[in-house]
Scaffold this motif. Structure first.
Motif, PDB file in Angstrom:
ATOM      1  N   VAL A  37      40.103  32.815  44.582  1.00  0.00           N
ATOM      2  CA  VAL A  37      41.481  33.180  44.954  1.00  0.00           C
ATOM      3  C   VAL A  37      42.421  32.004  44.695  1.00  0.00           C
ATOM      4  CG1 VAL A  37      43.018  33.740  46.893  1.00  0.00           C
ATOM      5  CG2 VAL A  37      40.825  34.938  46.644  1.00  0.00           C
ATOM      6  N   GLU A  38      42.008  30.813  45.123  1.00  0.00           N
ATOM      7  CA  GLU A  38      42.841  29.619  44.930  1.00  0.00           C
ATOM      8  C   GLU A  38      43.004  29.281  43.451  1.00  0.00           C
ATOM      9  OE1 GLU A  38      44.696  28.150  47.222  1.00  0.00           O
ATOM     10  OE2 GLU A  38      43.924  29.749  48.513  1.00  0.00           O
ATOM     11  N   ALA A  39      41.983  29.578  42.653  1.00  0.00           N
ATOM     12  CA  ALA A  39      42.070  29.319  41.210  1.00  0.00           C
ATOM     13  C   ALA A  39      43.186  30.143  40.589  1.00  0.00           C
ATOM     14  CB  ALA A  39      40.735  29.649  40.535  1.00  0.00           C
ATOM     15  N   ILE A  65      39.462  40.216  44.401  1.00  0.00           N
ATOM     16  CA  ILE A  65      39.925  38.824  44.445  1.00  0.00           C
ATOM     17  C   ILE A  65      41.316  38.709  43.820  1.00  0.00           C
ATOM     18  CG2 ILE A  65      39.538  36.556  43.362  1.00  0.00           C
ATOM     19  CD1 ILE A  65      36.522  36.989  43.958  1.00  0.00           C
ATOM     20  N   VAL A  66      41.508  39.381  42.699  1.00  0.00           N
ATOM     21  CA  VAL A  66      42.833  39.369  42.052  1.00  0.00           C
ATOM     22  C   VAL A  66      43.867  39.981  42.983  1.00  0.00           C
ATOM     23  CG1 VAL A  66      44.202  40.316  40.149  1.00  0.00           C
ATOM     24  CG2 VAL A  66      41.911  39.417  39.694  1.00  0.00           C
ATOM     25  N   GLY A  67      43.524  41.106  43.597  1.00  0.00           N
ATOM     26  CA  GLY A  67      44.443  41.759  44.527  1.00  0.00           C
ATOM     27  C   GLY A  67      44.841  40.848  45.677  1.00  0.00           C
ATOM     28  N   GLU A  68      43.865  40.117  46.195  1.00  0.00           N
ATOM     29  CA  GLU A  68      44.142  39.185  47.297  1.00  0.00           C
ATOM     30  C   GLU A  68      45.021  38.027  46.827  1.00  0.00           C
ATOM     31  OE1 GLU A  68      41.652  36.217  50.282  1.00  0.00           O
ATOM     32  OE2 GLU A  68      40.650  37.993  49.472  1.00  0.00           O
ATOM     33  N   ASN A 297      37.496  27.593  40.160  1.00  0.00           N
ATOM     34  CA  ASN A 297      38.183  26.845  41.217  1.00  0.00           C
ATOM     35  C   ASN A 297      39.545  26.384  40.695  1.00  0.00           C
ATOM     36  OD1 ASN A 297      37.820  24.235  39.797  1.00  0.00           O
ATOM     37  ND2 ASN A 297      35.667  24.476  40.366  1.00  0.00           N
ATOM     38  N   ALA A 298      40.368  25.886  41.608  1.00  0.00           N
ATOM     39  CA  ALA A 298      41.738  25.519  41.260  1.00  0.00           C
ATOM     40  C   ALA A 298      41.798  24.401  40.223  1.00  0.00           C
ATOM     41  CB  ALA A 298      42.494  25.114  42.527  1.00  0.00           C
ATOM     42  N   GLU A 299      40.895  23.448  40.318  1.00  0.00           N
ATOM     43  CA  GLU A 299      40.906  22.333  39.375  1.00  0.00           C
ATOM     44  C   GLU A 299      40.726  22.818  37.939  1.00  0.00           C
ATOM     45  OE1 GLU A 299      38.439  18.216  38.329  1.00  0.00           O
ATOM     46  OE2 GLU A 299      37.883  19.396  40.080  1.00  0.00           O
ATOM     47  N   GLN A 300      39.767  23.713  37.740  1.00  0.00           N
ATOM     48  CA  GLN A 300      39.534  24.252  36.400  1.00  0.00           C
ATOM     49  C   GLN A 300      40.736  25.043  35.895  1.00  0.00           C
ATOM     50  OE1 GLN A 300      35.973  26.612  36.802  1.00  0.00           O
ATOM     51  NE2 GLN A 300      34.603  24.846  36.804  1.00  0.00           N
TER      52      GLN A 300
END
Length: 329
Positions: A37-39, A65-68, A297-300
């Motif tokens: 989600v954070e990504a 996950i996309v919806g969230e 993840n967000a970093e990627q």
């Protein structure tokens, strides 16, 4: 971010689009829900407004996950690209392969795009995504048991109902695209394309260029191979499909890394990672509209989004192409 129109539609998508296959965990050795989600949120903050997903990715998990992730974002500020035509809950159509859910439960995957199935899948996707329309609805794979015209008559009905805005295909040949166009206007074809996997340039990409169809390149980093982080002997997690993939043999990794070493000085010169250089090269390739870049993840996802800031001259692209040719990839 750069935005590009899909085919002859008025739908503009981000040149780097978030690919949400890995986010669903399925076939990637699982993933963490919150990280995924954070990504997506981190990518959005950097202008990646387009997200490509599919029901089969985690058997609904990726779409959820996309919806969230997009909850709270104005709907017209994001572009949702999803798919249909792969069922794990119905033994009908072309058997594809055996697999298992993220919880280990065995399942059989079928390619099926009968009219009633297309309608049902769309309704299910809308619920999981928490939206009342899909921007681009794509058939995931061709299948032999349903006439292409029947499939796209169902899609045309969904367009008339306002549940989808535009339609496209994935993994279709030029001939199959032409057959679908007898019923409905296609915006795009999503096909595998990377530095080491360029077979689609023989026929499909030229067809798309000639007929003004967009090409959505999936696996532009060849599932992580072109990041330069893979080493011979790499051990994949259980359930990771790459363990059996031809690009991840020790020989292939060694050969690819030798090529990447040749272009790394160019990446260094631009303050970029190899992955960023590869993504930029991809969207500069004739006929390629966008590159789908996955992240867990967000970093990627931040690193992928920043690929758009890299600029390549004609000479630099020619240099990369020459090294690619000499490497025999």
């Amino acid at each position: 971010m750069e935005f590009r129109k899909l085919g002859e539609t008025d739908l503009a998508v981000s040149a780097i689009t978030f690919g949400a296959w890995a986010a669903g965990g399925w076939m990637w050795g699982k993933t963490e829900h919150n990280d995924a989600v954070e990504a997506i949120k981190a990518a959005y903050d950097l202008g990646v407004t387009s997200i490509d997903t599919a029901p089969i990715y985690g058997q609904g998990t990726s779409e959820e996950i996309v919806g969230e992730a997009i909850k709270g974002i104005a709907r017209d500020k994001v572009q949702i690209l999803t798919k249909f035509g792969m069922r794990w809950d119905l033994a009908k159509g072309d058997f594809a392969f055996k697999s298992q859910k993220n919880n280990g439960e065995p399942i059989a995957i079928y390619k099926y795009a009968g009219k009633e199935s297309v309608i049902k899948e769309c309704e299910d996707s809308l619920k999981r995504l928490g939206t009342d329309y899909i921007d681009l609805y794509q058939i995931h794979w061709p299948e032999s048991t349903t006439p292409i015209t029947e499939t796209f008559e169902a899609v045309e009905r969904l367009i008339e109902q306002g549940k989808i805005r535009y339609t496209g295909v994935c993994n279709y040949t030029a001939a199959q695209m032409a057959e679908a166009e007898k019923v409905v206007k296609l915006a795009s074809n999503q096909i595998p394309f990377s530095m080491v996997n360029r077979d689609v340039e023989k026929e499909t990409v030229p067809y798309c260029i000639e007929h003004n169809k967009s090409v959505l390149a999936y696996s532009p980093l060849e599932r992580g191979l072109l990041t330069g982080k893979m080493k011979p002997g790499y051990q994949f997690q259980e359930g990771d499909h790459r363990a059996q993939n031809k690009f991840f043999t020790d020989e292939s990794i060694t050969k690819t890394n030798a090529f990447l070493a040749k272009i790394k000085p160019l990446a260094d010169e631009k303050g970029a990672t190899l992955a960023q250089l590869v993504l930029r090269w991809t969207i500069e390739r004739p006929g390629i509209t966008i590159a789908l870049a996955g992240a867990r993840n967000a970093e990627q996802s931040v690193q992928n989004a920043k690929a758009i800031t890299i600029k390549l001259t004609t000479e630099e692209i020619a240099f990369i192409n020459k090294e690619l040719e000499q490497a025999g990839l």
